[in-house]
Write a protein that holds these residues in place. Structure first.
Motif, mmCIF file in Angstrom:
data_model
loop_
_atom_site.group_PDB
_atom_site.id
_atom_site.type_symbol
_atom_site.label_atom_id
_atom_site.label_comp_id
_atom_site.label_asym_id
_atom_site.label_seq_id
_atom_site.Cartn_x
_atom_site.Cartn_y
_atom_site.Cartn_z
ATOM 1 N N SER A 1 30.512 50.739 24.192
ATOM 2 C CA SER A 1 31.009 51.675 23.181
ATOM 3 C C SER A 1 30.083 52.873 22.960
ATOM 4 O O SER A 1 30.509 53.894 22.443
ATOM 5 N N GLN A 2 28.816 52.771 23.383
ATOM 6 C CA GLN A 2 27.891 53.904 23.281
ATOM 7 C C GLN A 2 27.783 54.684 24.596
ATOM 8 O O GLN A 2 26.931 55.558 24.736
ATOM 9 N N VAL B 1 28.038 28.764 33.709
ATOM 10 C CA VAL B 1 28.502 28.636 32.330
ATOM 11 C C VAL B 1 27.551 29.354 31.373
ATOM 12 O O VAL B 1 27.986 30.095 30.494
ATOM 13 N N VAL B 2 26.260 29.159 31.558
ATOM 14 C CA VAL B 2 25.278 29.829 30.696
ATOM 15 C C VAL B 2 25.344 31.339 30.898
ATOM 16 O O VAL B 2 25.260 32.113 29.945
ATOM 17 N N THR B 3 25.534 31.778 32.131
ATOM 18 C CA THR B 3 25.634 33.216 32.415
ATOM 19 C C THR B 3 26.873 33.802 31.746
ATOM 20 O O THR B 3 26.807 34.886 31.152
ATOM 21 N N ILE B 4 27.980 33.089 31.804
ATOM 22 C CA ILE B 4 29.189 33.564 31.128
ATOM 23 C C ILE B 4 28.952 33.632 29.624
ATOM 24 O O ILE B 4 29.377 34.583 28.961
ATOM 25 N N HIS B 5 28.241 32.669 29.089
ATOM 26 C CA HIS B 5 27.898 32.703 27.657
ATOM 27 C C HIS B 5 27.078 33.956 27.344
ATOM 28 O O HIS B 5 27.331 34.635 26.347
ATOM 29 N N ARG B 6 26.119 34.281 28.202
ATOM 30 C CA ARG B 6 25.327 35.508 28.018
ATOM 31 C C ARG B 6 26.231 36.740 28.073
ATOM 32 O O ARG B 6 26.043 37.695 27.308
ATOM 33 N N MET B 7 27.219 36.726 28.970
ATOM 34 C CA MET B 7 28.148 37.840 29.084
ATOM 35 C C MET B 7 28.972 37.979 27.803
ATOM 36 O O MET B 7 29.177 39.092 27.305
ATOM 37 N N GLN C 1 34.283 44.457 26.418
ATOM 38 C CA GLN C 1 35.502 44.130 27.150
ATOM 39 C C GLN C 1 35.289 44.165 28.663
ATOM 40 O O GLN C 1 36.073 43.599 29.411
ATOM 41 N N ALA C 2 34.259 44.868 29.110
ATOM 42 C CA ALA C 2 33.974 44.952 30.546
ATOM 43 C C ALA C 2 32.466 45.032 30.728
ATOM 44 O O ALA C 2 31.763 45.608 29.900
ATOM 45 N N LEU C 3 31.981 44.441 31.817
ATOM 46 C CA LEU C 3 30.556 44.485 32.094
ATOM 47 C C LEU C 3 30.295 44.222 33.565
ATOM 48 O O LEU C 3 31.202 43.913 34.329
ATOM 49 N N THR D 1 29.012 42.717 40.636
ATOM 50 C CA THR D 1 30.378 42.305 40.349
ATOM 51 C C THR D 1 30.757 42.793 38.962
ATOM 52 O O THR D 1 30.015 42.601 38.004
ATOM 53 N N PHE D 2 31.918 43.424 38.866
ATOM 54 C CA PHE D 2 32.423 43.923 37.587
ATOM 55 C C PHE D 2 33.396 42.910 37.009
ATOM 56 O O PHE D 2 34.196 42.331 37.735
ATOM 57 N N PHE D 3 33.341 42.726 35.702
ATOM 58 C CA PHE D 3 34.235 41.794 35.026
ATOM 59 C C PHE D 3 34.903 42.478 33.852
ATOM 60 O O PHE D 3 34.285 43.278 33.159
ATOM 61 N N ARG D 4 36.142 42.128 33.639
ATOM 62 C CA ARG D 4 36.871 42.525 32.443
ATOM 63 C C ARG D 4 37.210 41.244 31.701
ATOM 64 O O ARG D 4 37.708 40.306 32.300
#
Length: 147
Positions: free
Chosen positions: A38-39, A54-60, A66-68, A81-84
């Protein structure tokens, strides 16, 4: 908390990614595809390939974006790798609909490397989910490049 070895590995991966981002060709390609928060800043998570998916997804999820971008190393090469994150998943969602054959569940014993290799097997755009009380994200990946 991550172990000292994991933190060192993340730092090395981040340094390699930073060096790539300083090359004009890579930066131009990445800047057109990498999601921003958002910035207007890039939302990037760095993970050791042996870390728990699983821990990495938790960090995400903790970024609440919404995307990273997830950066790691696969076969000695930087993997970006880009994720939405789906609108129908997240901390406020009680349950992710896993009844569809299109959703792949990430298990507790899966490493980041295993997870990213599964993306190759199941195909880009295939949603992944992590079930459980704390995890309710549905992630759709798109791999940019290996360098």
């Amino acid at each position: 908390m991550a172990s000292r070895e994991t933190l060192k590995s993340r730092a090395k991966i981040a340094a390699r990614f930073s060096a790539l981002m300083r090359t004009q060709k890579f930066y131009e390609a990445a800047s057109e595809m990498m999601p921003v928060d958002s910035q207007g800043e890039y939302s990037v998570i760095v993970a050791d390939p042996a870390e728990s998916a699983v821990v990495t997804i938790h960090r995400m999820e903790q970024l609440r974006e919404q995307a990273l971008t997830l950066v790691t190393v696969l076969d000695e090469r930087i993997n970006v790798t880009f994720f939405r994150i789906s609108d129908n998943a997240g901390p406020d969602t009680k349950e992710v609909d896993q009844s569809s054959d299109d959703v792949v569940d990430i298990t507790g014993g899966m490493s980041v490397k295993d997870w990213l290799m599964a993306i190759d097997v199941f195909g880009e755009g295939k949603p992944f989910t992590v079930s459980g009380r704390e995890f309710a994200a549905e992630l759709t990946p798109m791999t940019m490049t290996n360098h």
